[in-house]
Design a protein around this motif. Structure first.
Motif, PDB file in Angstrom:
ATOM      1  N   VAL A 124       0.851  -1.201   0.000  1.00  0.00           N
ATOM      2  CA  VAL A 124       0.000   0.000   0.000  1.00  0.00           C
ATOM      3  C   VAL A 124       0.888   1.253   0.000  1.00  0.00           C
ATOM      4  O   VAL A 124       0.620   2.218  -0.717  1.00  0.00           O
ATOM      5  CB  VAL A 124      -0.974  -0.010   1.200  1.00  0.00           C
ATOM      6  CG1 VAL A 124      -1.675   1.332   1.362  1.00  0.00           C
ATOM      7  CG2 VAL A 124      -2.015  -1.103   1.024  1.00  0.00           C
ATOM      8  N   MET A 127       2.268   1.691  -3.434  1.00  0.00           N
ATOM      9  CA  MET A 127       1.227   2.177  -4.353  1.00  0.00           C
ATOM     10  C   MET A 127       0.966   3.670  -4.157  1.00  0.00           C
ATOM     11  O   MET A 127       0.917   4.434  -5.119  1.00  0.00           O
ATOM     12  CB  MET A 127      -0.076   1.410  -4.115  1.00  0.00           C
ATOM     13  CG  MET A 127      -0.195   0.148  -4.929  1.00  0.00           C
ATOM     14  SD  MET A 127      -1.835  -0.546  -4.759  1.00  0.00           S
ATOM     15  CE  MET A 127      -1.653  -1.553  -3.333  1.00  0.00           C
ATOM     16  N   TYR A 131       1.332   6.735  -6.755  1.00  0.00           N
ATOM     17  CA  TYR A 131       0.290   7.703  -7.145  1.00  0.00           C
ATOM     18  C   TYR A 131       0.828   9.130  -7.002  1.00  0.00           C
ATOM     19  O   TYR A 131       0.622   9.967  -7.867  1.00  0.00           O
ATOM     20  CB  TYR A 131      -0.961   7.582  -6.275  1.00  0.00           C
ATOM     21  CG  TYR A 131      -1.631   6.239  -6.317  1.00  0.00           C
ATOM     22  CD1 TYR A 131      -1.482   5.400  -7.412  1.00  0.00           C
ATOM     23  CD2 TYR A 131      -2.431   5.812  -5.257  1.00  0.00           C
ATOM     24  CE1 TYR A 131      -2.087   4.163  -7.437  1.00  0.00           C
ATOM     25  CE2 TYR A 131      -3.044   4.573  -5.287  1.00  0.00           C
ATOM     26  CZ  TYR A 131      -2.868   3.753  -6.370  1.00  0.00           C
ATOM     27  OH  TYR A 131      -3.465   2.538  -6.391  1.00  0.00           O
ATOM     28  N   SER A 134       3.186   9.772  -9.676  1.00  0.00           N
ATOM     29  CA  SER A 134       2.479   9.893 -10.956  1.00  0.00           C
ATOM     30  C   SER A 134       1.847  11.280 -11.097  1.00  0.00           C
ATOM     31  O   SER A 134       1.933  11.897 -12.158  1.00  0.00           O
ATOM     32  CB  SER A 134       1.408   8.806 -11.027  1.00  0.00           C
ATOM     33  OG  SER A 134       0.723   8.887 -12.239  1.00  0.00           O
ATOM     34  N   ALA A 249       4.612   5.257 -12.959  1.00  0.00           N
ATOM     35  CA  ALA A 249       3.586   4.222 -13.192  1.00  0.00           C
ATOM     36  C   ALA A 249       4.103   2.850 -12.782  1.00  0.00           C
ATOM     37  O   ALA A 249       3.379   2.053 -12.187  1.00  0.00           O
ATOM     38  CB  ALA A 249       3.167   4.231 -14.653  1.00  0.00           C
ATOM     39  N   TYR A 252       3.606   2.155  -8.962  1.00  0.00           N
ATOM     40  CA  TYR A 252       2.330   1.646  -8.422  1.00  0.00           C
ATOM     41  C   TYR A 252       1.925   0.317  -9.025  1.00  0.00           C
ATOM     42  O   TYR A 252       1.199  -0.453  -8.408  1.00  0.00           O
ATOM     43  CB  TYR A 252       1.210   2.694  -8.436  1.00  0.00           C
ATOM     44  CG  TYR A 252       0.711   3.225  -9.750  1.00  0.00           C
ATOM     45  CD1 TYR A 252       1.034   4.514 -10.159  1.00  0.00           C
ATOM     46  CD2 TYR A 252      -0.153   2.491 -10.549  1.00  0.00           C
ATOM     47  CE1 TYR A 252       0.551   5.047 -11.342  1.00  0.00           C
ATOM     48  CE2 TYR A 252      -0.654   3.011 -11.734  1.00  0.00           C
ATOM     49  CZ  TYR A 252      -0.296   4.290 -12.123  1.00  0.00           C
ATOM     50  OH  TYR A 252      -0.802   4.813 -13.289  1.00  0.00           O
ATOM     51  N   MET A 253       2.455   0.005 -10.210  1.00  0.00           N
ATOM     52  CA  MET A 253       2.192  -1.337 -10.767  1.00  0.00           C
ATOM     53  C   MET A 253       2.920  -2.398  -9.919  1.00  0.00           C
ATOM     54  O   MET A 253       2.382  -3.464  -9.649  1.00  0.00           O
ATOM     55  CB  MET A 253       2.656  -1.413 -12.221  1.00  0.00           C
ATOM     56  CG  MET A 253       1.762  -0.648 -13.176  1.00  0.00           C
ATOM     57  SD  MET A 253       0.094  -1.315 -13.182  1.00  0.00           S
ATOM     58  CE  MET A 253      -0.783  -0.037 -14.018  1.00  0.00           C
ATOM     59  N   ILE A 256       0.924  -2.907  -6.835  1.00  0.00           N
ATOM     60  CA  ILE A 256      -0.248  -3.763  -7.065  1.00  0.00           C
ATOM     61  C   ILE A 256       0.172  -5.239  -7.068  1.00  0.00           C
ATOM     62  O   ILE A 256      -0.471  -6.083  -6.435  1.00  0.00           O
ATOM     63  CB  ILE A 256      -0.950  -3.366  -8.394  1.00  0.00           C
ATOM     64  CG1 ILE A 256      -1.674  -2.016  -8.215  1.00  0.00           C
ATOM     65  CG2 ILE A 256      -1.935  -4.434  -8.847  1.00  0.00           C
ATOM     66  CD1 ILE A 256      -2.264  -1.433  -9.491  1.00  0.00           C
ATOM     67  N   PHE A 259       1.009  -6.339  -3.585  1.00  0.00           N
ATOM     68  CA  PHE A 259      -0.212  -6.552  -2.795  1.00  0.00           C
ATOM     69  C   PHE A 259      -0.801  -7.929  -3.112  1.00  0.00           C
ATOM     70  O   PHE A 259      -1.199  -8.667  -2.212  1.00  0.00           O
ATOM     71  CB  PHE A 259      -1.226  -5.444  -3.093  1.00  0.00           C
ATOM     72  CG  PHE A 259      -2.322  -5.359  -2.062  1.00  0.00           C
ATOM     73  CD1 PHE A 259      -2.212  -4.481  -0.998  1.00  0.00           C
ATOM     74  CD2 PHE A 259      -3.437  -6.175  -2.140  1.00  0.00           C
ATOM     75  CE1 PHE A 259      -3.197  -4.414  -0.029  1.00  0.00           C
ATOM     76  CE2 PHE A 259      -4.430  -6.114  -1.175  1.00  0.00           C
ATOM     77  CZ  PHE A 259      -4.310  -5.219  -0.122  1.00  0.00           C
TER      78      PHE A 259
END
Lengths: 287, 253
Positions: A124, A127, A131, A134, A249, A252-253, A256, A259
């Protein structure tokens, strides 16, 4: 070598303990929930204030749209503050627990399984950092409209020229929604990039399938005509692209994916525990 | 076709609820609810069939009902915990209530848009209604925990909270991937409903932490029960359309 006075060390330890307290996490999450819920009617009523957030970036938006419309953007500042506090809390709390599992002489059998929730917590953080990156680092070029098989467009810097052609479009053929009969599901746009050295590269672009070239992503925003039968207004054809370079990008990929790994480890731990429990119960069943 | 199915499953869940009103829930109400769930699944299938390969619009609320009933029948069918019959009755009532909302305030007239033709958009929606259904079940268990004072209800709340949280998080993550592929952004601010997603994620993150760590038992049960109101107000009401009363009957046949 200078030593840290005991009083300061105690204070730092106290701050560390308080900032990682679980009750604090619960309180921040509940406040964030209320803040986000309050935002719904405000965004609904002032949608045009928030749409540019993705185009102009966080810092520009905060200092312009956000600052001059505080009556309906105040919650966004609350969200930012809450996320920062939650990030600190999550980092401290998770690090304490991971240290308890992985610290010296503390590793026990099955320690890897216990890391599932902590992987999710770190994910988290990754991510949210992604963000933030980004919205602050992404570079968005002004929207471009091109004509298929028309003159090439000069792109900034070393990107060269871009032209569009049409190859093998896919048309909706279901007749389940009459409105969409003969609509293009994939208009079959081929982007041809011609670099400064004269080399050409061809890429396909469609909705949800951006074309990537020299670190930039080319997204299909819109196109006309939508229908393969009607040619639109006087046969006018156009392709609208949005061009972005987003170095965060990947962050956060990765978050993900991390996670998802955390969930898998957690579920594996649950499975392992249920097997251990049933193995313990078996002798009782026999007796 | 969709309207016949929608009105049918609403009436069937209504009947199941009224049959479940006496304290002993007979098999009739359960069987009716199973039939209602099948009809509602048929309704979802028709909506998907029509929209495919795009994603049907505003399904997040109407598609909750059959999964709510399926989850409800799983969790309230076995064991001897007090309040199970009441729980089943509440599940049937909620499914009936969702059907009434979809009938009187429908939002089924929106056509899908081309960008929803993506596996990530489909997954985002599917995880969304599975998550809502699981959260509503945890809310019903929360209400039962308050009414029956049974400490064993806690484990059921925790289980359904975790299930709902996994589904909800998967919905958010697949939505983010779709948003990245379609717009190049992790969050698109074109729709106000995006903050409702966030709000619910934060609410259940707080609740899940309270349950997993066993802290503040009274507060966490009240919060779990209030999740029922939270999901309806924050995640179901925004999906409703303009009032259509009496229900539209033209074109039914």
């Amino acid at each position: 070598m200078a030593t840290v006075p005991g009083g300061i060390l105690k204070l730092l330890k106290k701050i560390w303990t308080v900032s990682g307290h679980l009750d604090l996490a619960v309180a921040i999450c509940l406040l964030l929930a209320v803040d986000a819920a309050l935002a719904y009617p405000l965004i609904q009523k002032h949608l045009t204030t928030f749409i540019p957030l993705g185009e102009v970036g966080l810092i520009t938006w905060v200092t312009t749209y956000g600052r001059y419309n505080l009556g309906h953007t105040f919650w966004f500042y609350g969200l930012m503050l809450g996320l920062i506090l939650l990030g600190i809390n999550t980092f401290v709390c998770t690090t304490n627990r991971v240290w308890a599992i992985l610290g010296p002489k503390r590793r026990r059998k099955g320690w890897l399984y216990k890391l599932g929730p902590h992987i999710m917590h770190y994910a988290v953080l990754v991510m949210v950092s992604g963000y933030l990156g980004s919205y602050t680092l992404a570079q968005a070029l002004p929207g471009r409209a091109l004509i298929p098989d028309g003159p090439p467009l000069k792109l900034p810097g070393e990107l060269g020229f871009l032209s569009v052609s049409v190859e093998n479009p896919v048309v909706y053929q279901g007749q389940r929604l009459p409105f969409f009969d003969n609509w293009f599901l994939d208009p079959g746009f081929q982007l041809t990039f011609t670099g400064p050295d004269g080399r050409t590269v061809k890429k396909h672009v469609a909705y949800n399938k951006p074309a990537r070239y020299r670190g930039y992503n080319f997204y299909l925003s819109d196109f006309y005509p939508k229908n393969s039968v009607s040619q639109g207004m006087a046969g006018y054809k156009t392709v609208k692209l949005s061009i972005r370079r987003d170095p965060a990008a990947i962050v956060y990929m990765v978050g993900i994916l991390l996670f998802a790994c955390g969930i898998i480890v957690y579920l594996a731990d649950l499975y392992r525990k249920s097997r251990l429990t049933s193995a313990k119960e078996k002798p009782h069943e026999i007796s | 076709m969709e309207k016949i199915l929608l009105y049918s499953w609403t009436v069937i869940f209504g009947l199941a609820f009224f049959l479940a009103l006496p304290s002993k829930t007979g098999p009739a109400s359960t069987n009716l609810a199973k039939l209602g769930a099948l009809v509602a699944l048929g309704y979802i299938f028709v909506r998907y069939y029509r929209a495919w390969p795009m994603t049907p619009m505003f399904m997040g609320s109407v598609a909750v009902a059959p999964f709510l009933v399926i989850f409800g029948l799983i969790t309230f069918s076995k064991g001897s915990l007090p309040g199970r019959n009441l729980g089943r009755g509440l599940v049937f009532f909620l499914a009936f209530f969702l059907g009434i909302l979809a009938t009187v305030w429908p939002k089924d007239f929106y056509l899908p848009f081309l960008k929803t033709a993506s596996i990530f958009s489909q997954a985002h929606l599917a995880f969304n209604f599975l998550g809502k259904a699981a959260f509503l079940i945890s809310g019903i268990w929360g209400l039962l925990a308050l009414l029956t004072k049974n400490p064993k209800a806690d484990s059921q709340i925790r289980l359904w909270l975790a299930v709902g949280f996994v589904f909800w998080t998967m919905s958010m993550l697949t939505g983010e991937v779709w948003s990245y592929l379609g717009w190049g952004l992790p969050v698109v601010w074109d729709e106000a409903v995006i903050v409702c997603f966030m709000a619910t994620w934060f609410f259940y993150t707080a609740l899940l932490h309270l349950f997993l760590t066993g802290r503040h038992p009274a507060i966490r049960q009240i919060l779990a029960a209030s999740g029922l109101i939270w999901i309806v107000v924050i995640n179901i009401l925004p999906d409703l359309g303009p009032t259509r009363w009496p229900p539209e009957l033209s074109g039914l046949w």
